[in-house]
Design an enzyme around this catalytic site. Structure first.
Site, PDB file in Angstrom:
ATOM      1  N   SER A 194       0.817  -1.220   0.000  1.00 41.51           N
ATOM      2  CA  SER A 194       0.000   0.000   0.000  1.00 41.51           C
ATOM      3  C   SER A 194       0.852   1.271   0.000  1.00 41.51           C
ATOM      4  CB  SER A 194      -0.912   0.014   1.222  1.00 41.51           C
ATOM      5  OG  SER A 194      -1.565   1.272   1.306  1.00 41.51           O
TER       6      SER A 194
ATOM      7  N   THR B 166      -9.147  -1.157   2.836  1.00 43.62           N
ATOM      8  CA  THR B 166      -9.058  -1.524   1.433  1.00 43.62           C
ATOM      9  C   THR B 166      -9.396  -2.996   1.262  1.00 43.62           C
ATOM     10  OG1 THR B 166      -7.699  -1.333  -0.559  1.00 43.62           O
ATOM     11  CG2 THR B 166      -6.524  -1.864   1.466  1.00 43.62           C
TER      12      THR B 166
ATOM     13  N   LYS C 144     -13.734  -3.683   2.638  1.00 43.69           N
ATOM     14  CA  LYS C 144     -14.594  -2.498   2.517  1.00 43.69           C
ATOM     15  C   LYS C 144     -16.063  -2.793   2.808  1.00 43.69           C
ATOM     16  CE  LYS C 144     -11.758  -0.166  -0.952  1.00 43.69           C
ATOM     17  NZ  LYS C 144     -11.748   0.603  -2.192  1.00 43.69           N
TER      18      LYS C 144
ATOM     19  N   ASN D  82     -14.425   3.006   2.862  1.00 47.06           N
ATOM     20  CA  ASN D  82     -12.958   3.000   2.729  1.00 47.06           C
ATOM     21  C   ASN D  82     -12.276   3.942   3.721  1.00 47.06           C
ATOM     22  OD1 ASN D  82     -13.297   5.589   1.627  1.00 47.06           O
ATOM     23  ND2 ASN D  82     -11.640   5.285   0.155  1.00 47.06           N
TER      24      ASN D  82
ATOM     25  N   GLY E 246     -17.513  -3.651  -6.871  1.00 48.89           N
ATOM     26  CA  GLY E 246     -17.484  -2.625  -5.834  1.00 48.89           C
ATOM     27  C   GLY E 246     -16.943  -1.293  -6.334  1.00 48.89           C
TER      28      GLY E 246
ATOM     29  N   ASN F   1     -20.927  -4.935 -18.380  1.00 46.83           N
ATOM     30  CA  ASN F   1     -20.220  -5.896 -17.535  1.00 46.83           C
ATOM     31  C   ASN F   1     -20.294  -7.283 -18.144  1.00 46.83           C
ATOM     32  OD1 ASN F   1     -18.768  -6.474 -15.103  1.00 46.83           O
ATOM     33  ND2 ASN F   1     -20.585  -7.575 -14.375  1.00 46.83           N
TER      34      ASN F   1
ATOM     35  N   THR G 259     -20.789 -10.057 -16.701  1.00 53.59           N
ATOM     36  CA  THR G 259     -22.034 -10.659 -16.212  1.00 53.59           C
ATOM     37  C   THR G 259     -23.109  -9.573 -16.291  1.00 53.59           C
ATOM     38  OG1 THR G 259     -20.645 -11.905 -14.685  1.00 53.59           O
ATOM     39  CG2 THR G 259     -23.037 -11.984 -14.304  1.00 53.59           C
TER      40      THR G 259
ATOM     41  N   LYS H 245     -25.504  -8.194 -13.470  1.00 53.62           N
ATOM     42  CA  LYS H 245     -24.957  -7.304 -12.425  1.00 53.62           C
ATOM     43  C   LYS H 245     -25.001  -5.844 -12.877  1.00 53.62           C
ATOM     44  CE  LYS H 245     -21.106  -8.672 -10.270  1.00 53.62           C
ATOM     45  NZ  LYS H 245     -19.802  -9.388 -10.150  1.00 53.62           N
TER      46      LYS H 245
ATOM     47  N   GLY I   2      -5.077   4.813 -12.506  1.00 50.34           N
ATOM     48  CA  GLY I   2      -5.726   5.076 -11.222  1.00 50.34           C
ATOM     49  C   GLY I   2      -4.836   5.657 -10.140  1.00 50.34           C
TER      50      GLY I   2
HETATM   51  P1  ATR Z   1     -13.907  -4.410  -7.412  1.00 46.80           P
HETATM   52  O1  ATR Z   1     -14.405  -4.314  -6.006  1.00 46.80           O
HETATM   53  O2  ATR Z   1     -12.475  -4.005  -7.600  1.00 46.80           O
HETATM   54  O3  ATR Z   1     -14.815  -3.744  -8.393  1.00 46.80           O
HETATM   55  P2  ATR Z   1     -15.067  -6.952  -7.945  1.00 46.80           P
HETATM   56  O4  ATR Z   1     -16.250  -6.566  -7.137  1.00 46.80           O
HETATM   57  O5  ATR Z   1     -14.489  -8.344  -7.816  1.00 46.80           O
HETATM   58  O6  ATR Z   1     -13.858  -5.982  -7.722  1.00 46.80           O
HETATM   59  O7  ATR Z   1     -15.448  -6.700  -9.489  1.00 46.80           O
HETATM   60  C1  ATR Z   1     -14.565  -6.998 -10.527  1.00 46.80           C
HETATM   61  C2  ATR Z   1     -15.214  -6.541 -11.820  1.00 46.80           C
HETATM   62  O8  ATR Z   1     -14.302  -6.804 -12.883  1.00 46.80           O
HETATM   63  C3  ATR Z   1     -16.485  -7.290 -12.174  1.00 46.80           C
HETATM   64  O9  ATR Z   1     -17.356  -6.400 -12.833  1.00 46.80           O
HETATM   65  C4  ATR Z   1     -15.973  -8.374 -13.125  1.00 46.80           C
HETATM   66  O10 ATR Z   1     -16.952  -8.868 -14.011  1.00 46.80           O
HETATM   67  P3  ATR Z   1     -18.000 -10.016 -13.535  1.00 46.80           P
HETATM   68  O11 ATR Z   1     -19.052  -9.315 -12.746  1.00 46.80           O
HETATM   69  O12 ATR Z   1     -18.506 -10.589 -14.790  1.00 46.80           O
HETATM   70  O13 ATR Z   1     -17.195 -10.971 -12.717  1.00 46.80           O
HETATM   71  C5  ATR Z   1     -14.940  -7.606 -13.871  1.00 46.80           C
HETATM   72  N1  ATR Z   1     -13.921  -8.440 -14.509  1.00 46.80           N
HETATM   73  C6  ATR Z   1     -12.924  -9.132 -13.917  1.00 46.80           C
HETATM   74  N2  ATR Z   1     -12.136  -9.747 -14.824  1.00 46.80           N
HETATM   75  C7  ATR Z   1     -12.647  -9.431 -16.045  1.00 46.80           C
HETATM   76  C8  ATR Z   1     -12.297  -9.741 -17.397  1.00 46.80           C
HETATM   77  N3  ATR Z   1     -11.243 -10.518 -17.680  1.00 46.80           N
HETATM   78  N4  ATR Z   1     -13.043  -9.216 -18.389  1.00 46.80           N
HETATM   79  C9  ATR Z   1     -14.111  -8.442 -18.113  1.00 46.80           C
HETATM   80  N5  ATR Z   1     -14.494  -8.094 -16.869  1.00 46.80           N
HETATM   81  C10 ATR Z   1     -13.788  -8.590 -15.844  1.00 46.80           C
END
Ligand code: ATR
Length: 273
Positions: A14, A61, A65, A86, A129, A150, A152, A155, A237
């Site tokens: 961190s 973090t 969170k 956070n 998140g 997204n 999925t 979501k 970021g």
């Molecule tokens: P954070 O809190 O950092 O947002 P998270 O809640 O685990 O982490 O969410 C990760 C996000 O990255 C999700 O939207 C995930 O998509 P899914 O909801 O389909 O799992 C997305 N993600 C992770 N790897 C990915 C990839 N290779 N291609 C596209 N989206 C991805």
């Protein structure tokens, strides 16, 4: 001396101690800022112990969170909306206040790069998140449209429905997306595995602004890809990290530190410049 720290697991990497130590020096605030890496099932106890022993505030973090959200005594409106905390502050009345400064940090960083959000078409990739935390602050800037895509799709649909009262937010599948967008924000964790969200290259044009919430010593996979397809303005970021920290520092100390010089020193520390 007033004590602060960041809880995470893992947290050794961190940059928060580095950033907050510079903020404290700059604003002449006497405080110390450390790290805590409790086991995942010991966070609640570690948090209680920290405040019992006189801690004034902390950052939280990954992966704590959402748990922090359930452990505080009261929540700021933006933490309530984000569903995650956070930043925690022990108030003078002994109340643990949970806040979320991530979305404000993102918006502040976008503005510091000169990105116009009002009347813009924004594409937000991801529905985890990080996406949830940024929706309310982004919609408060009055974009003409905010589309969530997204992997999925359900979501993204859920998130869009949840934030619909705050502005023109919709969910589309990656295949449905139709440009032009002014700004694409990648909140997915795909870059962590060196992967890319399945975005059509045709959506990238020279005037688009690209933001990846991830960062590293070199360009993230998403930023490399966007540059290859003609994007001229790309941001990672790191600025968001410094801006969310500045917002947390302001919550704790009532004084807002400057971020430009601290960001420069952080880049130097990371070997980016
Ligand atoms: P954070 O809190 O950092 O947002 P998270 O809640 O685990 O982490 O969410 C990760 C996000 O990255 C999700 O939207 C995930 O998509 P899914 O909801 O389909 O799992 C997305 N993600 C992770 N790897 C990915 C990839 N290779 N291609 C596209 N989206 C991805």
């Amino acid at each position: 001396m007033d004590r602060y720290l960041v809880f995470g697991h893992p947290v050794r990497h961190s940059k928060s101690p580095f950033i907050h130590t510079l903020f404290a020096r700059q604003t002449q605030q006497e405080l110390e800022y450390g790290l805590a890496e409790p086991d995942v099932d010991e966070f609640a106890q570690a948090l209680r112990t920290f405040f019992d022993q006189g801690g004034k505030g902390c950052n939280v973090t990954v992966p704590f969170k959402e748990q922090a959200f359930t452990l505080v005594d009261c929540l700021s409106p933006r933490a309530k909306r984000a569903g995650a905390v956070n930043t925690i502050k022990l108030t003078d009345d002994g109340v643990l206040l949970g806040d979320n400064t991530d979305g404000a940090g993102l918006v502040a960083d976008l503005k510091s790069h000169g990105v116009t959000l009002a009347d813009s078409r924004i594409l937000l990739l991801g529905a985890g998140g990080a996406a949830r935390g940024s929706l309310a602050p982004l919609l408060a800037e009055l974009p003409s449209e905010l589309v969530i895509a997204n992997r999925t799709h359900t979501k993204a649909q859920q998130l869009a429905a949840e934030f619909h009262d705050l502005g023109p937010v919709t969910a589309q599948t990656y295949e449905q997306l139709a440009g032009p967008f002014d700004l694409v924000i990648n909140s997915t964790s795909a870059s962590l595995q060196g992967e890319l969200p399945p975005l059509a290259p045709a959506l990238i044009h020279t005037d688009i602004a690209i933001y990846d919430m991830m960062y590293g010593a070199s360009d993230t996979a998403f930023i490399c890809w966007a540059k290859q397809h003609g994007a001229r303005q790309t941001m990672d970021g790191l600025g968001m990290l410094v801006e969310q920290a500045a917002e947390a520092f302001t919550v704790w100390r009532g004084i807002r530190p400057g971020t430009k010089q601290v960001l420069r020193e952080l880049k130097r520390n990371l070997g980016v410049i």
